[in-house]
Design an enzyme around this catalytic site. Structure first.
Site, short mmCIF file in Angstrom:
data_model
loop_
_atom_site.label_atom_id
_atom_site.label_comp_id
_atom_site.label_asym_id
_atom_site.label_seq_id
_atom_site.Cartn_x
_atom_site.Cartn_y
_atom_site.Cartn_z
N ILE A 1 0.85 -1.20 0.00
CA ILE A 1 0.00 0.00 0.00
C ILE A 1 0.88 1.25 0.00
O ILE A 1 1.20 1.79 -1.04
CB ILE A 1 -0.99 -0.02 1.19
CG1 ILE A 1 -1.85 -1.29 1.13
CG2 ILE A 1 -1.88 1.22 1.18
CD1 ILE A 1 -2.76 -1.50 2.33
N CYS A 2 1.27 1.72 1.17
CA CYS A 2 1.94 3.02 1.26
C CYS A 2 3.31 3.03 0.58
O CYS A 2 3.70 4.05 -0.01
CB CYS A 2 2.04 3.46 2.71
SG CYS A 2 0.39 3.70 3.45
#
Length: 219
Positions: free
Chosen positions: A118-119
């Site tokens: 994700i990040c």
């Protein structure tokens, strides 16, 4: 700067650390466990400090009461660096974050973040699109599952980011025992050789290296 070299130097890169918060560490389920990820992020921070590499630190959701701040052990390595808190999962959608990265003046980014899928992935893919070179540190990140982590790694590779590991970052940036960064590098590496065996035997540290790190063997 030695931009003609394929290897990276301390003069041409910045370190970007994204979302190293307690809530993220609690759910790491990929091959590098949370304790070793934490140690490897600290190694990256110490390396950047020792070699005068700019650092950008960011968190997500602190201001919204969703997550806590940067893990204290990691923040302690970063002294006066203030985390840029965001609402976006993609750090590059945050104006303050983009401006902080731009302010480093570096176009090569060494990136670590949680979670991998994700990040770390979102920011790295966006950075590549925006014209940066990206090197991501595979043993300083982790995913919610093995599948999620590896899918993130595959997406990063397809996008053109370059994988590395935390200790490899240290050695790549100084690279020469006769160079000016060798002394600071040795201090950082010996710190790592003291700490890693306390956590795992999956990181190889020779007996001579352990003795040297403990100050029991002449350099």
């Amino acid at each position: 700067m030695t931009s003609d070299l394929g290897v990276w130097t301390a003069d041409d890169c910045a370190l970007v650390l994204i979302d190293y918060q307690q809530e993220m560490f609690e759910v790491i389920r990929s091959e590098t466990d949370a304790a070793l990820v934490e140690l490897n992020v600290r190694l990256l921070a110490k390396t950047a400090r020792a070699f005068d590499v700019p650092i950008v630190l960011s968190t997500v959701g602190v201001g919204y009461g969703l997550n806590g701040p940067t893990l204290p052990s990691i923040q302690s390595e970063l002294d006066d660096i203030e985390a840029i808190d965001r609402s976006s999962m993609n750090a590059f959608e945050d104006q303050r974050f983009r401006e902080a990265v731009q302010a480093t003046g570096r176009k090569r980014l060494i990136v670590g973040g949680l979670h991998t899928e994700i990040c770390l992935t979102f920011a790295s893919v966006q950075a590549l699109k925006d014209g940066y070179d990206v090197m991501y540190v595979t043993d300083a990140v982790g995913g919610r599952s093995q599948a999620a982590h590896h899918t993130g790694i595959e997406r990063l590779a397809h996008a053109g980011a370059v994988p590395t590991t935390a200790l490899a970052v240290t050695t790549e940036l100084f690279r020469d025992w006769a160079g000016p960064l060798a002394g600071p590098a040795l201090d950082v590496i010996y710190w790592y050789f003291r700490e890693a065996p306390k956590l795992t035997d999956q990181v190889g540290v020779a007996e001579a290296e352990k003795l040297a790190a403990a100050g029991q063997l002449a350099r």
